[in-house]
Design a protein around this motif. Structure first.
Motif, short mmCIF file in Angstrom:
data_model
loop_
_atom_site.label_atom_id
_atom_site.label_comp_id
_atom_site.label_asym_id
_atom_site.label_seq_id
_atom_site.Cartn_x
_atom_site.Cartn_y
_atom_site.Cartn_z
N SER A 187 -19.92 -13.58 15.03
CA SER A 187 -20.28 -13.70 16.45
C SER A 187 -19.93 -12.43 17.20
O SER A 187 -19.07 -11.65 16.77
N ALA A 188 -20.64 -12.25 18.30
CA ALA A 188 -20.37 -11.11 19.18
C ALA A 188 -20.46 -11.59 20.62
O ALA A 188 -21.27 -12.47 20.94
N ILE A 189 -19.63 -11.02 21.45
CA ILE A 189 -19.66 -11.28 22.88
C ILE A 189 -19.71 -9.92 23.57
O ILE A 189 -18.92 -9.03 23.24
N VAL A 190 -20.65 -9.79 24.49
CA VAL A 190 -20.73 -8.55 25.27
C VAL A 190 -20.54 -8.88 26.74
O VAL A 190 -20.82 -10.00 27.19
N PHE A 191 -20.05 -7.91 27.46
CA PHE A 191 -19.83 -8.02 28.89
C PHE A 191 -20.57 -6.89 29.57
O PHE A 191 -20.63 -5.78 29.04
N GLY A 192 -21.11 -7.16 30.74
CA GLY A 192 -21.80 -6.11 31.46
C GLY A 192 -22.27 -6.58 32.83
O GLY A 192 -21.95 -7.67 33.28
N HIS A 193 -23.04 -5.72 33.45
CA HIS A 193 -23.63 -5.99 34.76
C HIS A 193 -25.14 -6.11 34.58
O HIS A 193 -25.76 -5.24 33.95
N GLU A 253 -29.20 -8.15 15.49
CA GLU A 253 -29.65 -9.06 14.44
C GLU A 253 -29.99 -10.45 14.97
O GLU A 253 -30.95 -11.08 14.52
N ALA A 254 -29.23 -10.95 15.92
CA ALA A 254 -29.40 -12.32 16.42
C ALA A 254 -30.71 -12.46 17.18
O ALA A 254 -31.11 -11.56 17.93
N GLU A 255 -31.37 -13.59 17.00
CA GLU A 255 -32.64 -13.83 17.69
C GLU A 255 -32.45 -14.35 19.11
O GLU A 255 -33.34 -14.23 19.93
N TRP A 256 -31.32 -14.95 19.38
CA TRP A 256 -31.07 -15.49 20.71
C TRP A 256 -29.57 -15.53 20.96
O TRP A 256 -28.78 -15.32 20.05
N GLY A 257 -29.23 -15.79 22.20
CA GLY A 257 -27.83 -15.91 22.57
C GLY A 257 -27.70 -16.75 23.82
O GLY A 257 -28.67 -17.33 24.30
N VAL A 258 -26.49 -16.79 24.36
CA VAL A 258 -26.21 -17.58 25.55
C VAL A 258 -25.70 -16.63 26.64
O VAL A 258 -24.70 -15.94 26.46
N LEU A 259 -26.44 -16.61 27.75
CA LEU A 259 -26.09 -15.78 28.90
C LEU A 259 -25.25 -16.60 29.86
O LEU A 259 -25.64 -17.71 30.25
N ALA A 260 -24.09 -16.07 30.24
CA ALA A 260 -23.19 -16.77 31.15
C ALA A 260 -23.08 -16.01 32.47
O ALA A 260 -22.84 -14.80 32.48
N PRO A 290 -23.34 -9.92 39.74
CA PRO A 290 -24.09 -9.42 38.59
C PRO A 290 -23.30 -9.33 37.28
O PRO A 290 -23.85 -8.97 36.25
N LYS A 291 -22.02 -9.70 37.31
CA LYS A 291 -21.21 -9.65 36.09
C LYS A 291 -21.61 -10.81 35.17
O LYS A 291 -21.70 -11.95 35.62
N VAL A 292 -21.82 -10.48 33.89
CA VAL A 292 -22.23 -11.50 32.92
C VAL A 292 -21.49 -11.31 31.61
O VAL A 292 -20.92 -10.24 31.34
N SER A 293 -21.53 -12.36 30.81
CA SER A 293 -21.19 -12.22 29.39
C SER A 293 -22.34 -12.84 28.61
O SER A 293 -23.10 -13.67 29.13
N TYR A 294 -22.48 -12.41 27.37
CA TYR A 294 -23.57 -12.86 26.51
C TYR A 294 -22.99 -13.02 25.11
O TYR A 294 -22.30 -12.13 24.62
N CYS A 295 -23.26 -14.15 24.50
CA CYS A 295 -22.68 -14.47 23.20
C CYS A 295 -23.78 -14.78 22.19
O CYS A 295 -24.73 -15.49 22.50
N VAL A 296 -23.64 -14.23 20.99
CA VAL A 296 -24.55 -14.54 19.89
C VAL A 296 -23.73 -14.99 18.69
O VAL A 296 -22.58 -14.60 18.52
N VAL A 297 -24.35 -15.84 17.86
CA VAL A 297 -23.72 -16.31 16.62
C VAL A 297 -24.75 -16.17 15.51
O VAL A 297 -25.90 -16.57 15.68
N THR A 298 -24.33 -15.61 14.40
CA THR A 298 -25.20 -15.52 13.22
C THR A 298 -24.41 -16.07 12.03
O THR A 298 -23.21 -16.32 12.13
N GLU A 299 -25.09 -16.25 10.95
CA GLU A 299 -24.46 -16.67 9.69
C GLU A 299 -23.68 -17.99 9.82
O GLU A 299 -22.73 -18.21 9.07
N ALA A 300 -24.03 -18.84 10.78
CA ALA A 300 -23.28 -20.08 10.97
C ALA A 300 -23.58 -21.06 9.83
O ALA A 300 -24.72 -21.38 9.55
N GLU A 301 -22.51 -21.49 9.18
CA GLU A 301 -22.63 -22.44 8.07
C GLU A 301 -21.37 -23.29 8.02
O GLU A 301 -20.26 -22.77 7.90
N ALA A 302 -21.55 -24.60 8.15
CA ALA A 302 -20.41 -25.51 8.06
C ALA A 302 -19.87 -25.53 6.63
O ALA A 302 -20.64 -25.50 5.67
#
Length: 165
Positions: free
Chosen positions: A103-109, A33-40, A80-92
């Motif tokens: 939010s979701a965080i995934v881990f992978g290579h 669903e998320a359009e973008w995320g942060v790759l670490a 090559p190990k990474v994590s990737y985080c997305v956030v949706t529905e953010a509302e203060a």
């Protein structure tokens, strides 16, 4: 020694707010669903580098594109190990001093796609995700920029999610 103890699989950490935990299927749904995320990533000295990128999900893998040289590729060549985080529905929620989110965080290579047909297919999936009504434009851009575009496939090995709705 199992794969996690050997550092081959991402370690699991208990979530403090288990009442907000999402199951893996919900976390993967947020990723789609998320359009973008942060790759670490991390460099050879252990310094983290996190960069916002857009993505597509193809066969339980993330597809990300970038330039053929740069910080993220240097880090991935080392580790090559990474994590990737997305956030949706953010509302203060000011009156609650809180935030509504999912939010979701995934881990992978991450792996660099070298095969031209694989690169084209991955870039097409990414392009059509954001420009589904314009497949001709997507194909033209791929033809024009394929030689100067790197494509990463991140095989998702673990996904977690959390929400306050």
């Amino acid at each position: 020694m199992d794969r996690t103890e050997a550092g081959l699989n991402p370690p699991e950490h208990p979530m403090r707010r288990r009442d907000r935990a999402l199951d893996e299927a919900e976390a993967l749904g947020l990723l789609e669903e998320a359009e973008w995320g942060v790759l670490a990533t991390a460099d050879a000295d252990g310094w983290p580098y996190a960069v916002p990128v857009n993505h597509a999900v193809v066969d339980v893998a993330l597809i990300v594109h970038c330039a053929t040289k740069g910080h993220k590729l240097e880090n991935l060549a080392f580790n090559p190990k990474v994590s990737y985080c997305v956030v949706t529905e953010a509302e203060a929620l000011p009156l609650e001093l809180a935030t509504r989110y999912a939010s979701a965080i995934v881990f992978g290579h991450a792996e660099l796609l070298e095969d031209e047909a694989e690169k084209r297919a991955a870039l097409r999936a990414l392009g059509l995700r954001f420009a589904a009504a314009h497949p001709d434009l997507v194909d033209r851009e791929i033809d024009k920029d394929l030689f100067r575009t790197a494509v990463l496939r991140i095989r998702i090995e673990r996904a977690t999610g959390k929400a306050r709705r």
